[in-house]
Scaffold this motif. Structure first.
Motif, PDB file in Angstrom:
ATOM      1  N   LYS A 146       0.863  -1.176   0.000  1.00 31.64           N
ATOM      2  CA  LYS A 146       0.000   0.000   0.000  1.00 31.64           C
ATOM      3  C   LYS A 146       0.901   1.227   0.000  1.00 31.64           C
ATOM      4  CE  LYS A 146      -3.712  -2.336   2.507  1.00 31.64           C
ATOM      5  NZ  LYS A 146      -4.571  -2.344   3.714  1.00 31.64           N
ATOM      6  N   PRO A 147       0.912   1.980  -1.100  1.00 31.81           N
ATOM      7  CA  PRO A 147       1.895   3.049  -1.262  1.00 31.81           C
ATOM      8  C   PRO A 147       1.907   4.084  -0.148  1.00 31.81           C
ATOM      9  CG  PRO A 147       0.150   3.205  -2.917  1.00 31.81           C
ATOM     10  CD  PRO A 147       0.014   1.881  -2.258  1.00 31.81           C
ATOM     11  N   LYS A 148       0.740   4.529   0.315  1.00 27.96           N
ATOM     12  CA  LYS A 148       0.715   5.547   1.355  1.00 27.96           C
ATOM     13  C   LYS A 148       1.324   5.023   2.648  1.00 27.96           C
ATOM     14  CE  LYS A 148      -2.223   9.096   3.360  1.00 27.96           C
ATOM     15  NZ  LYS A 148      -3.580   9.727   3.354  1.00 27.96           N
ATOM     16  N   GLU A 149       0.949   3.801   3.022  1.00 26.52           N
ATOM     17  CA  GLU A 149       1.510   3.205   4.241  1.00 26.52           C
ATOM     18  C   GLU A 149       3.008   2.977   4.083  1.00 26.52           C
ATOM     19  OE1 GLU A 149      -0.621  -0.297   5.228  1.00 26.52           O
ATOM     20  OE2 GLU A 149      -2.534   0.745   5.533  1.00 26.52           O
ATOM     21  N   TYR A 150       3.417   2.588   2.880  1.00 29.21           N
ATOM     22  CA  TYR A 150       4.840   2.359   2.606  1.00 29.21           C
ATOM     23  C   TYR A 150       5.630   3.649   2.806  1.00 29.21           C
ATOM     24  CZ  TYR A 150       9.080   1.395  -0.140  1.00 29.21           C
ATOM     25  OH  TYR A 150      10.384   1.245  -0.566  1.00 29.21           O
ATOM     26  N   LEU A 151       5.135   4.755   2.250  1.00 28.85           N
ATOM     27  CA  LEU A 151       5.835   6.031   2.355  1.00 28.85           C
ATOM     28  C   LEU A 151       5.914   6.504   3.795  1.00 28.85           C
ATOM     29  CD1 LEU A 151       4.449   7.868  -0.803  1.00 28.85           C
ATOM     30  CD2 LEU A 151       6.748   6.976  -0.443  1.00 28.85           C
ATOM     31  N   GLU A 152       4.861   6.251   4.559  1.00 31.57           N
ATOM     32  CA  GLU A 152       4.899   6.608   5.984  1.00 31.57           C
ATOM     33  C   GLU A 152       5.927   5.760   6.724  1.00 31.57           C
ATOM     34  OE1 GLU A 152       0.897   6.062   7.237  1.00 31.57           O
ATOM     35  OE2 GLU A 152       0.182   7.949   6.359  1.00 31.57           O
ATOM     36  N   LYS A 153       6.008   4.482   6.371  1.00 30.59           N
ATOM     37  CA  LYS A 153       6.936   3.573   7.042  1.00 30.59           C
ATOM     38  C   LYS A 153       8.382   3.950   6.784  1.00 30.59           C
ATOM     39  CE  LYS A 153       8.385  -1.279   7.156  1.00 30.59           C
ATOM     40  NZ  LYS A 153       8.173  -2.637   6.574  1.00 30.59           N
ATOM     41  N   VAL A 154       8.692   4.396   5.572  1.00 27.89           N
ATOM     42  CA  VAL A 154      10.082   4.724   5.233  1.00 27.89           C
ATOM     43  C   VAL A 154      10.410   6.189   5.509  1.00 27.89           C
ATOM     44  CG1 VAL A 154      10.188   2.910   3.492  1.00 27.89           C
ATOM     45  CG2 VAL A 154       9.560   5.246   2.804  1.00 27.89           C
ATOM     46  N   ASN A 155       9.490   6.915   6.154  1.00 27.43           N
ATOM     47  CA  ASN A 155       9.715   8.317   6.524  1.00 27.43           C
ATOM     48  C   ASN A 155       9.863   9.187   5.276  1.00 27.43           C
ATOM     49  OD1 ASN A 155      10.124  10.653   7.941  1.00 27.43           O
ATOM     50  ND2 ASN A 155      11.995   9.983   8.973  1.00 27.43           N
ATOM     51  N   PHE A 156       8.784   9.316   4.538  1.00 28.85           N
ATOM     52  CA  PHE A 156       8.735   9.984   3.239  1.00 28.85           C
ATOM     53  C   PHE A 156       9.382  11.366   3.232  1.00 28.85           C
ATOM     54  CE2 PHE A 156       6.422  13.254   0.908  1.00 28.85           C
ATOM     55  CZ  PHE A 156       6.573  12.830  -0.401  1.00 28.85           C
ATOM     56  N   SER A 157       9.130  12.179   4.278  1.00 32.48           N
ATOM     57  CA  SER A 157       9.568  13.578   4.283  1.00 32.48           C
ATOM     58  C   SER A 157      11.085  13.727   4.308  1.00 32.48           C
ATOM     59  CB  SER A 157       8.971  14.309   5.490  1.00 32.48           C
ATOM     60  OG  SER A 157       9.407  13.709   6.700  1.00 32.48           O
ATOM     61  N   ARG A 158      11.795  12.666   4.610  1.00 33.34           N
ATOM     62  CA  ARG A 158      13.263  12.723   4.745  1.00 33.34           C
ATOM     63  C   ARG A 158      13.952  12.929   3.400  1.00 33.34           C
ATOM     64  NH1 ARG A 158      15.060   7.375   7.142  1.00 33.34           N
ATOM     65  NH2 ARG A 158      14.785   8.390   9.172  1.00 33.34           N
ATOM     66  N   TYR A 159      13.349  12.484   2.306  1.00 35.58           N
ATOM     67  CA  TYR A 159      14.056  12.395   1.032  1.00 35.58           C
ATOM     68  C   TYR A 159      13.757  13.578   0.110  1.00 35.58           C
ATOM     69  CZ  TYR A 159      13.727   7.772   3.054  1.00 35.58           C
ATOM     70  OH  TYR A 159      13.738   6.730   3.943  1.00 35.58           O
ATOM     71  N   ASP A 160      14.777  13.975  -0.662  1.00 37.36           N
ATOM     72  CA  ASP A 160      14.603  15.055  -1.626  1.00 37.36           C
ATOM     73  C   ASP A 160      13.902  14.562  -2.885  1.00 37.36           C
ATOM     74  OD1 ASP A 160      16.137  17.555  -0.581  1.00 37.36           O
ATOM     75  OD2 ASP A 160      17.471  15.875  -0.157  1.00 37.36           O
ATOM     76  N   PHE A 161      14.182  13.345  -3.306  1.00 34.62           N
ATOM     77  CA  PHE A 161      13.470  12.745  -4.429  1.00 34.62           C
ATOM     78  C   PHE A 161      13.651  11.234  -4.400  1.00 34.62           C
ATOM     79  CE2 PHE A 161      17.577  14.198  -6.127  1.00 34.62           C
ATOM     80  CZ  PHE A 161      18.104  13.023  -6.614  1.00 34.62           C
ATOM     81  N   PHE A 162      12.863  10.532  -5.233  1.00 31.66           N
ATOM     82  CA  PHE A 162      12.846   9.072  -5.267  1.00 31.66           C
ATOM     83  C   PHE A 162      13.290   8.575  -6.638  1.00 31.66           C
ATOM     84  CE2 PHE A 162      10.125  10.184  -1.842  1.00 31.66           C
ATOM     85  CZ  PHE A 162      10.094   9.121  -0.955  1.00 31.66           C
ATOM     86  N   ILE A 163      14.040   7.481  -6.640  1.00 27.97           N
ATOM     87  CA  ILE A 163      14.378   6.784  -7.871  1.00 27.97           C
ATOM     88  C   ILE A 163      13.720   5.406  -7.802  1.00 27.97           C
ATOM     89  CG2 ILE A 163      16.238   5.740  -9.221  1.00 27.97           C
ATOM     90  CD1 ILE A 163      17.978   8.087  -8.493  1.00 27.97           C
ATOM     91  N   ILE A 164      12.776   5.171  -8.711  1.00 28.45           N
ATOM     92  CA  ILE A 164      12.015   3.920  -8.737  1.00 28.45           C
ATOM     93  C   ILE A 164      12.682   2.988  -9.745  1.00 28.45           C
ATOM     94  CG2 ILE A 164       9.756   2.876  -9.121  1.00 28.45           C
ATOM     95  CD1 ILE A 164       8.503   5.601  -8.473  1.00 28.45           C
ATOM     96  N   VAL A 165      13.146   1.832  -9.263  1.00 31.96           N
ATOM     97  CA  VAL A 165      14.028   0.960 -10.036  1.00 31.96           C
ATOM     98  C   VAL A 165      13.310  -0.320 -10.456  1.00 31.96           C
ATOM     99  CG1 VAL A 165      16.239  -0.265 -10.027  1.00 31.96           C
ATOM    100  CG2 VAL A 165      15.985   1.872  -8.734  1.00 31.96           C
ATOM    101  N   ALA A 166      13.539  -0.725 -11.699  1.00 28.55           N
ATOM    102  CA  ALA A 166      13.071  -2.032 -12.200  1.00 28.55           C
ATOM    103  C   ALA A 166      14.148  -2.597 -13.101  1.00 28.55           C
ATOM    104  CB  ALA A 166      11.761  -1.885 -12.970  1.00 28.55           C
ATOM    105  N   SER A 167      14.238  -3.942 -13.132  1.00 24.31           N
ATOM    106  CA  SER A 167      15.255  -4.573 -13.977  1.00 24.31           C
ATOM    107  C   SER A 167      14.654  -5.211 -15.223  1.00 24.31           C
ATOM    108  CB  SER A 167      16.017  -5.637 -13.183  1.00 24.31           C
ATOM    109  OG  SER A 167      15.130  -6.636 -12.713  1.00 24.31           O
ATOM    110  N   GLU A 168      13.337  -5.330 -15.292  1.00 26.31           N
ATOM    111  CA  GLU A 168      12.678  -5.881 -16.481  1.00 26.31           C
ATOM    112  C   GLU A 168      11.488  -5.003 -16.868  1.00 26.31           C
ATOM    113  OE1 GLU A 168      11.809  -9.992 -16.021  1.00 26.31           O
ATOM    114  OE2 GLU A 168      13.903 -10.564 -15.677  1.00 26.31           O
ATOM    115  N   ARG A 169      10.407  -5.122 -16.112  1.00 19.29           N
ATOM    116  CA  ARG A 169       9.222  -4.307 -16.411  1.00 19.29           C
ATOM    117  C   ARG A 169       8.763  -3.599 -15.142  1.00 19.29           C
ATOM    118  NH1 ARG A 169       4.081  -5.808 -15.452  1.00 19.29           N
ATOM    119  NH2 ARG A 169       3.405  -5.004 -17.480  1.00 19.29           N
TER     120      ARG A 169
END
Length: 395
Positions: A111-134
């Motif tokens: 669940k994206p919202k819960e995930y962002l809260e768990k990882v302390n969303f406000s700490r980061y300047d930006f996100f890099i979303i990584v995939a190796s295939e699709r």
């Protein structure tokens, strides 16, 4: 006669006012330069890497830190999920830059919202979303949630070198066509999962000079503000003349600020203070220049491993600058004494400390000129040596 005296008095008052205004402007310039340097020194940059398990997040974190997966302090890599909680990895040369390896997002219960809260969303300047295939629905859901919170994100497709190698054995192989097919595939599945106007960077964590890594660096720097941009530019590895020129421009702006701060210390009429301050400032700045351009032992060793060349071959290209660990007060003093211009200025500055008013003004101007002259010359040498290293890599 009284009228003449009155006019002369007015002229004197005006001249004094102009002098005071000039001095006030100079004080304001020096104060602003000192403030900007303090802000730069205290500026931090936090980058978060997330995506499905096994996508190569940890290797990409290591690549951004310009180290291999096998060095001490590297982010742990593996085929299984190795990150359970956000892991903090400061850049080894510029610790103000921190890379965060976040837990994978590949579970069904994601669940994206819960995930962002768990990882302390406000700490980061930006996100890099990584995939190796699709890219998956979870990737686009996370991107959507990040956008709602007014932060930037970037889609990165890793392990492109492996995909290229797998296609290379086919008849009529074309690397450019294969890359275009990979890009279209990634964009297509992102749009299918609901992403709006997606952009994908094709990356190999091992071959940073290839594919879209230089473009990713440029894009990230362009999206940052004036305080955070220089930190990223200094910390990121350079693999082309364009990268080197971007670093050079950032360093040139820094030289002006450093020289102005040196000027501010130089106007203080305390014998020897300006020289002690300038030497310390020059040592720290020259070390940072070497680290920014990869002219240090660790960076050269890592580069040698990546390109498959002996480190002594890369070192042989460095003719003008010492290694970062060889820069110390004695080295800076030797540069000062061997320079006729700077050496003469040092003697005059020492004498000016004992001359009231004029001494303070001259000391400030001389400190500015000395710092600016030496840093600009050192920067030029560092750029030329870095270009020589790149040329040696390309041989």
């Amino acid at each position: 006669m009284a009228r003449t005296n009155s006019n002369e008095s007015i002229k004197e008052d005006l001249a004094e006012m102009k002098s005071s205004l000039r001095q006030k402007r100079l004080q304001d310039v020096l104060a602003n330069a000192d403030k900007e340097l303090k802000l730069l020194k205290n500026t931090t940059l936090d980058i978060a890497f997330t995506g499905v398990s096994g996508a190569g997040k940890s290797s990409l974190v290591n690549a951004f830190r310009n180290i291999t997966d096998y060095e001490e302090g590297a982010a742990e890599t593996g085929v299984k999920e190795t990150t359970k909680n956000p892991e903090r990895y400061p850049h080894p040369k510029f610790p103000e830059l921190t890379l965060w390896d976040l837990p994978g997002i590949g579970t069904r219960a994601f669940k994206p919202k819960e995930y962002l809260e768990k990882v302390n969303f406000s700490r980061y300047d930006f996100f890099i979303i990584v995939a190796s295939e699709r890219f998956t629905e979870n990737d686009t859901m996370l991107a959507s949630e990040i956008r709602k919170m007014n932060k930037r994100f970037y889609f990165v497709r890793t392990k492109v070198d492996q995909a290229i190698d797998a296609e290379r054995r086919k008849p009529n192989f074309s690397e450019a066509q294969t890359l275009e097919e990979i890009r279209k595939y990634c964009l297509c599945n992102l749009r299918e999962e609901g992403a709006v106007d997606p952009r994908v960077f094709l990356i190999s964590s091992w071959h940073l000079n290839m594919f879209d890594f230089p473009l990713l660096q440029k894009t990230l720097a362009g999206d940052l503000n004036d305080l955070k941009r220089p930190l990223l530019i200094m910390a990121m590895p350079a693999f082309s003349r364009e990268n080197l020129q971007e670093k050079r421009a950032a360093m040139e702006a820094l030289i002006w600020k450093k020289a102005l701060v040196s000027c501010g210390v130089g106007v203080i009429p305390i014998p020897g203070l300006s020289l002690i301050f300038d030497i310390a400032l020059l040592v720290d700045t020259m070390k940072d220049f070497c680290k920014a351009f990869g002219l240090d032992e660790d960076s050269l060793r890592n580069l040698a491993e990546r390109v498959g060349k002996p480190i002594h071959v890369l070192k042989s290209a460095i003719k003008k600058t010492p290694m970062a660990n060889q820069i110390n007060p004695e080295f800076v003093r030797s540069l000062m004494t061997t320079s006729v211009v700077v050496g003469s200025a040092m003697v005059l500055e020492e004498l000016s400390d004992f001359i009231p008013v004029f001494g303070s003004v001259f000391g400030g101007v001389n400190s500015f000129a000395t710092t600016f002259y030496m840093l600009r010359g050192f920067l030029q040498d560092a750029v030329e040596d870095a270009e020589s290293v790149l040329a040696k890599v390309a041989e």
